[in-house]
Design an enzyme around this catalytic site. Structure first.
Site, PDB file in Angstrom:
ATOM      1  N   GLU A  91     -75.582 -22.494  40.233  1.00  0.00           N
ATOM      2  CA  GLU A  91     -76.493 -21.715  41.067  1.00  0.00           C
ATOM      3  C   GLU A  91     -76.293 -21.988  42.561  1.00  0.00           C
ATOM      4  O   GLU A  91     -76.339 -21.081  43.376  1.00  0.00           O
ATOM      5  CB  GLU A  91     -77.936 -22.027  40.681  1.00  0.00           C
ATOM      6  CG  GLU A  91     -78.895 -21.061  41.335  1.00  0.00           C
ATOM      7  CD  GLU A  91     -80.326 -21.329  40.930  1.00  0.00           C
ATOM      8  OE1 GLU A  91     -80.531 -22.022  39.926  1.00  0.00           O
ATOM      9  OE2 GLU A  91     -81.216 -20.848  41.633  1.00  0.00           O
ATOM     10  N   ASP A  92     -76.088 -23.231  42.911  1.00  0.00           N
ATOM     11  CA  ASP A  92     -76.108 -23.598  44.333  1.00  0.00           C
ATOM     12  C   ASP A  92     -74.743 -23.785  44.972  1.00  0.00           C
ATOM     13  O   ASP A  92     -74.649 -23.957  46.179  1.00  0.00           O
ATOM     14  CB  ASP A  92     -76.911 -24.894  44.529  1.00  0.00           C
ATOM     15  CG  ASP A  92     -78.390 -24.694  44.222  1.00  0.00           C
ATOM     16  OD1 ASP A  92     -78.804 -23.529  44.138  1.00  0.00           O
ATOM     17  OD2 ASP A  92     -79.108 -25.697  44.073  1.00  0.00           O
TER      18      ASP A  92
END
Ligand code: MN
Length: 752
Positions: A91-92
């Site tokens: 996600e990051d």
């Protein structure tokens, strides 16, 4: 994100944190796959690079902490630890699920992918259904691999532990969401310790003042309990020591959040709470097969030592709760009339009760199926949550929440068949559990030779015979509030829809035959005009009102015909429409059978302080906040701010589903205005009681009574007073004064 290089101190703190994690893992009973975990750590550290958390600390501390919870507090193994370390990578950072599959395994990639798709703590949806869909997905991924949910709970727990550095409205949103979904989920999975921590932390951020107030009282209470506890259990300790059992005699205190919940639910003060404290006897059994026998032996000792209440016996030995909870609870009555609960469990039962899965792992005897085998077992346990997978997102959410609390009591049919129902289930729930036809026809039930109404709450062990007349459907909308099981709710809704359809058809027929009597053929404009005329929203609503005799179109048409004739016209569609549009312009000429008005009191606007915002504020009439209450602002689509009590169930719902509509608000200064609030007073009907109450309210405390509603029935006095009150302090004063009266049994503030 800030990209500042880590200092040497920060670098060594990261390595230290990881070393601790590794040490905990190496001490566990899992097969030692150290290299795998080291690789996951290096990978995650490299991926998150120089990212930092809101608090300023290196981001990698978060995945390490989540991995530690997963290992230490949930007892999971290397697969889960790796996934926890990697849970925010996709996600990051720039890495993909494919990268993870390449470096690790398809299983780890699959779990990380699941974690990435569910963004429980990063708002994606603005409206309820999107959020609901998100949670639905979270629960359904359990079917693929329950570890996704477990790691998500660990992630949430760490975020809560470090919530302080978040903005206030985000704190409230996360707290609300946790109370609504994550803590019940943890409860259902048997993670008791984690569940309590989730609840207490959320409560602290959600209602800081109340949290502080109760924890202070609890602290004082615990300081006072030591001596009492020692004296209380001394005779029991002697008996247990004589019997040469290996045991631990201790006590547990209720959590701050559960105390608050119970105080609210039962409308009692902290001092009136009976079960803050419970005695716990934990014993060691050499063999698994001895456990229940030893429990019974201790039960006998307890019964010899104290007076026990047989009706409060709770036996989960042979039949544990669905989340695996196993124990024997007894309630004893002290000479002082205090009642104390005594919980008896083996060490194994205790560990499972506190830690759920972790303990299952430890006590897994002989055959080693590994972590995957435990997951299969867990899934089987979760079946009743997952059986609603085909319903719509919001329906699913409601059912899911209901099923989290499922199966707390068991009751019997006349033939002795056992039926499991949640705590609080009523006669109706039982009837629908037996058969939906029986539910629809239910008039009440015979329990123990006595007749009880449909809303009667069942007790564990009740044997119930439903009273019905065959072929008479008695189902009505209020029943939805009477039942607690999703099964009964769904069936009632289905029957109501069926009934409504029939009424609607009947209404349509009445409409057609009536107008044809006047020689008129229906068209869309005419139907629309009548819909408007009667103040309903749709033709279907019009037909339902007609079908249930709420609207008498025949009489009205008769009137219209006369009015039209007076003007020298014949009755036709044009004339009717002309008459109707004239009539609707003159208000109140014809009573409308419209729906009730909106529940918000639009007239009263109060000044409140809100950060960075200018708006008018209205007090929500569902919970009627008054000065001094802890409050939360909710902003509607058109910019209007409504102020709710932080504890209001409506506000809780918004917090958990539409967090971005929250505003943090507080009372500005000392308002002199009065707030309308409703209180409910009940007691023993006695001469002059109403006068006494009125005297306290209006003369002694100089408060204004707006409306009073009193009923007396069989010696029971019940009343609702709507009064103007300036502040919470004054309300508390009023409660104290009222409770001093001997004949008043309970006083509570009404909500919703
Ligand atoms: Mn995270």
């Amino acid at each position: 994100m800030k990209k500042i290089d880590f200092t040497p101190q920060e670098e060594s703190a990261i390595n230290e944190a990881f070393k601790e994690l590794l040490a905990i893992y190496m001490q566990s009973e899992h097969s030692k796959k150290e290299q795998r975990i080291r690789t996951a750590f290096s990978f995650a550290k490299k991926a998150h690079d120089k990212a930092r958390r809101k608090s300023g600390e290196p981001y990698i501390h978060h995945p390490i902490a989540v991995a530690r919870i997963v290992c230490q507090e949930m007892g999971l193994g290397s697969t889960s630890i790796c996934c926890a370390l990697l849970h925010d990578v996709v996600e990051d950072t720039d890495y993909t699920v494919e990268n993870i599959e390449h470096f690790f395994s398809p299983k780890i990639a699959e779990i990380v992918d699941g974690l990435t798709k569910i963004k429980g703590d990063k708002v994606i949806g603005k409206d309820k259904s999107l959020q609901a869909e998100n949670f639905r997905r979270l629960v359904l991924t359990m079917n693929d691999d329950p570890r996704v949910v477990l790691i998500k709970i660990a992630d949430r727990l760490h975020n809560l532990r470090t919530l302080g550095s978040m903005p206030l409205n985000k704190q409230k949103k996360i707290a609300g969401e946790t109370l609504e979904f994550f803590s019940p989920l943890a409860h259902r999975l048997g993670l008791y310790t984690i569940k309590s921590e989730l609840e207490n932390l959320s409560f602290k951020y959600d209602q800081p003042e109340r949290y502080e107030e109760i924890s202070q009282k609890l602290l004082k209470y615990e300081n006072g309990i030591e001596v009492f506890f020692h004296d209380l259990v001394e005779p029991l300790r002697e008996k247990l020591t004589e019997s040469k059992l290996n045991f631990e005699l201790t006590y547990r205190l209720k959590g701050v959040y559960s105390i608050s919940q119970k105080m609210r639910r039962k409308q009692i003060s902290f001092e009136e709470m009976a079960d803050i404290f419970a005695v716990r006897i934990i014993f060691d059994a050499k063999r698994f097969s001895d456990e229940i026998l030893i429990c019974r032996q201790i039960q006998a000792y307890v019964e010899q030592t104290y007076q026990t209440r047989q009706d409060r016996l709770r036996d989960w030995l042979i039949r544990p709760k669905p989340n695996g909870y196993q124990a024997l609870h007894l309630t004893v009555m002290l000479p002082s009339k205090h009642q104390i609960e005594i919980q008896i469990r083996s060490r194994r039962m205790h560990d499972i009760a506190e830690q759920g899965l972790a303990a299952h792992w430890r006590y897994k005897d002989g055959d080693k199926g590994g972590e995957d085998a435990i997951m299969v077992e867990l899934l089987a346990q979760m079946r009743d949550i997952l059986q609603y997978r085909d319903s719509s997102a919001t329906e699913f959410l409601d059912n899911f929440k209901a099923s989290l609390y499922a199966n707390d009591i068991y009751v019997f049919t006349p033939k002795g068949e056992e039926i499991h129902l949640p705590f609080g289930a009523t006669v109706l729930d039982f009837a629908y559990a037996v058969h939906s036809g029986l539910g629809d026809e239910c008039m009440g039930a015979k329990i123990d030779h006595k007749l009880y109404p449909c809303n009667h709450k069942l007790k564990c062990g009740d044997q119930i015979e439903i009273v019905n007349i065959t072929d008479q459907v008695r189902c009505e909308p209020s029943w939805i509030e009477t039942v607690v099981t999703p099964n009964a709710k769904i069936k009632i809704q289905a029957t109501l829809r069926r009934l409504q359809k029939a009424i609607c058809l009947k209404g349509e027929e009445i409409f057609l035959t009536t107008i044809s009597k006047y020689g008129i053929k229906p068209d869309k404009a005419l139907i629309d005009n009548f819909t408007h005329f009667y103040g309903v929203n749709t033709p279907d609503e019009l037909y339902i009102n007609l079908g249930s005799d709420e609207i008498k179109i025949d009489e009205d048409l008769n009137k219209i015909e006369k009015a039209v004739a007076q003007e020298g016209n014949a009755l036709n569609i044009k004339a009717i429409i002309a008459y109707i549009s004239r009539a609707s312009k003159q208000e109140n000429t014809i009573p409308k059978t419209s729906m009730p008005a909106t529940p918000i009191n639009k007239k009263e606007v109060y000044q409140l302080e809100v950060k960075n915002a200018q708006a008018n504020y209205l007090l929500a009439s569902c919970c009627k906040p008054i000065l001094g209450d802890e409050i939360t602002g909710v902003i509607t689509k058109n910019g209007q701010v409504y102020v709710h009590r932080s504890s209001c169930s409506r506000a809780m719902q918004i917090k958990s589903t539409q967090g971005d509509r929250l505003l943090s608000v507080m009372w500005a200064g000392q308002e002199v205005k009065a707030f309308l609030t409703s209180i409910f007073i009940s007691g023993v009907d006695s001469k002059g009681l109403l006068g006494t109450i009125c005297n306290i309210i209006s003369n002694q405390l100089s408060l204004q009574i707006k409306t009073v509603n009193v009923t007396t029935n069989d010696g029971v006095f019940e009343s609702q007073f709507d009064i103007d009150i300036p502040s919470l302090d004054m309300l508390r004063k009023l409660f104290v004064r009222l409770k001093e009266e001997d004949n008043i049994i309970s006083v509570k503030r009404l909500e919703n």
